[in-house]
Write a protein that holds these residues in place. Structure first.
Motif, mmCIF file in Angstrom:
data_model
loop_
_atom_site.group_PDB
_atom_site.id
_atom_site.type_symbol
_atom_site.label_atom_id
_atom_site.label_comp_id
_atom_site.label_asym_id
_atom_site.label_seq_id
_atom_site.Cartn_x
_atom_site.Cartn_y
_atom_site.Cartn_z
ATOM 1 N N UNK A 28 -13.887 -15.748 24.949
ATOM 2 C CA UNK A 28 -13.851 -17.206 24.736
ATOM 3 C C UNK A 28 -15.275 -17.752 24.821
ATOM 4 N N UNK A 29 -15.769 -18.389 23.760
ATOM 5 C CA UNK A 29 -17.177 -18.809 23.745
ATOM 6 C C UNK A 29 -17.432 -19.992 24.672
ATOM 7 N N UNK A 30 -18.602 -19.959 25.302
ATOM 8 C CA UNK A 30 -18.980 -21.039 26.213
ATOM 9 C C UNK A 30 -20.484 -21.226 26.173
ATOM 10 N N UNK A 31 -20.924 -22.456 26.362
ATOM 11 C CA UNK A 31 -22.349 -22.769 26.467
ATOM 12 C C UNK A 31 -22.744 -22.839 27.928
ATOM 13 N N UNK A 32 -23.981 -22.470 28.204
ATOM 14 C CA UNK A 32 -24.486 -22.451 29.573
ATOM 15 C C UNK A 32 -24.626 -23.859 30.134
ATOM 16 N N UNK A 46 -20.042 -25.674 28.902
ATOM 17 C CA UNK A 46 -19.149 -26.235 27.885
ATOM 18 C C UNK A 46 -18.288 -25.146 27.266
ATOM 19 N N UNK A 47 -16.995 -25.429 27.177
ATOM 20 C CA UNK A 47 -16.051 -24.558 26.480
ATOM 21 C C UNK A 47 -16.192 -24.820 24.994
ATOM 22 N N UNK A 48 -16.717 -23.850 24.249
ATOM 23 C CA UNK A 48 -16.978 -24.058 22.826
ATOM 24 C C UNK A 48 -15.728 -23.891 21.976
ATOM 25 N N UNK A 49 -14.635 -23.461 22.572
ATOM 26 C CA UNK A 49 -13.383 -23.357 21.826
ATOM 27 C C UNK A 49 -12.641 -24.689 21.809
ATOM 28 N N UNK A 50 -12.514 -25.341 22.974
ATOM 29 C CA UNK A 50 -11.783 -26.609 23.055
ATOM 30 C C UNK A 50 -12.698 -27.818 23.204
ATOM 31 N N UNK A 51 -13.962 -27.597 23.556
ATOM 32 C CA UNK A 51 -14.931 -28.677 23.594
ATOM 33 C C UNK A 51 -15.090 -29.376 24.926
ATOM 34 N N UNK A 52 -14.289 -29.022 25.922
ATOM 35 C CA UNK A 52 -14.387 -29.684 27.219
ATOM 36 C C UNK A 52 -15.203 -28.864 28.203
ATOM 37 N N UNK A 53 -14.919 -29.061 29.495
ATOM 38 C CA UNK A 53 -15.593 -28.282 30.521
ATOM 39 C C UNK A 53 -14.648 -28.055 31.688
#
Length: 231
Positions: A28-32, A46-53
């Motif tokens: 599952x992709x995520x930003x630091x 940031x959760x790059x799949x759903x856009x939240x955190x």
């Protein structure tokens, strides 16, 4: 997050300390951890799949929100995003900026800490609940709040020891590693601990925030440390 502990108004130098591990599928992709560039004032991964955190700080207000899922419930893809709930509560804007108890069943099973001077617990398992937290050390994991959870208790005890010793909370990050306590850190090539995060707010309002990231098998994948004032 999947195990998190909160020290609320009990450490003389750090009125708020939050520490926890995020467990997730490695695919599952995520930003630091970073200050978001959308004008929201949010500092978070940031959760790059759903856009939240899953955990963040709202820099202008000092709001902190962290969410865990709850095991045993089948996710319903038609329900609202738990990560979006965190974002709305952090910003203090949006449909779920200040949710009421009837709103909580619009999300898949979750536990949540929110703090901004005062602290609250929100959960929808075993039933919707919004409760004020007294000063003290509190912990959540993937169990309903009415059930004992050894993993949460281990982290709560570690944080309580730091509070009692009036120690620097950054050492808690080492507690969350596989070498220190494999019960807190999940090793796996498909699913496991992806990040360990510390948020500590000093008595003067300065925030110290650290995220250690991990790849498959628990291999270190980088660290971000940020210091910033509230407001």
């Amino acid at each position: 997050m999947c195990v998190v502990a909160l020290a609320h108004r009990v450490h003389p130098d750090w009125p708020l300390i939050l520490i926890g591990n995020r467990d997730e599928f490695h695919a599952r992709p995520a930003a630091a951890l970073a200050a978001w560039d959308d004008g929201s004032g949010i500092v978070a991964g940031r959760d790059l799949q759903a856009g939240g955190t899953w955990l963040g700080v709202h820099r202008p207000s000092g709001r902190i929100v962290v969410v865990t899922n709850v095991r045993g419930a089948t996710p319903d893809p038609a329900k609202e995003s738990r990560g979006a709930l965190v974002v709305d509560m952090l910003r203090g804007d949006g449909r779920f900026a200040d949710p009421a108890a009837p709103d909580l069943d619009r999300f898949n099973a979750f536990n949540l800490f929110a703090a901004n001077g005062d602290a609250r617990l929100l959960t929808n398992r075993p039933k919707p609940l919004i409760a004020a937290l007294a000063p003290g050390v509190h912990a959540l994991a993937n169990e309903p709040v009415d059930q004992p959870c050894p993993r949460a208790e281990r982290l709560r005890a570690a944080l309580a020891a730091v509070v009692e010793a009036r120690a620097d909370p950054e050492g808690l990050l080492d507690t969350l590693t596989a070498e220190s306590d494999p019960a807190l850190f999940l090793l796996g090539d498909v699913y496991g601990t992806r990040a360990s995060t510390l948020v500590a707010i000093a008595a003067n309002g300065d925030v110290h925030m650290v995220e250690r990231r991990y790849e498959k098998g628990g291999r270190p994948a980088g660290t971000t440390a940020l210091n910033f004032p509230i407001g």
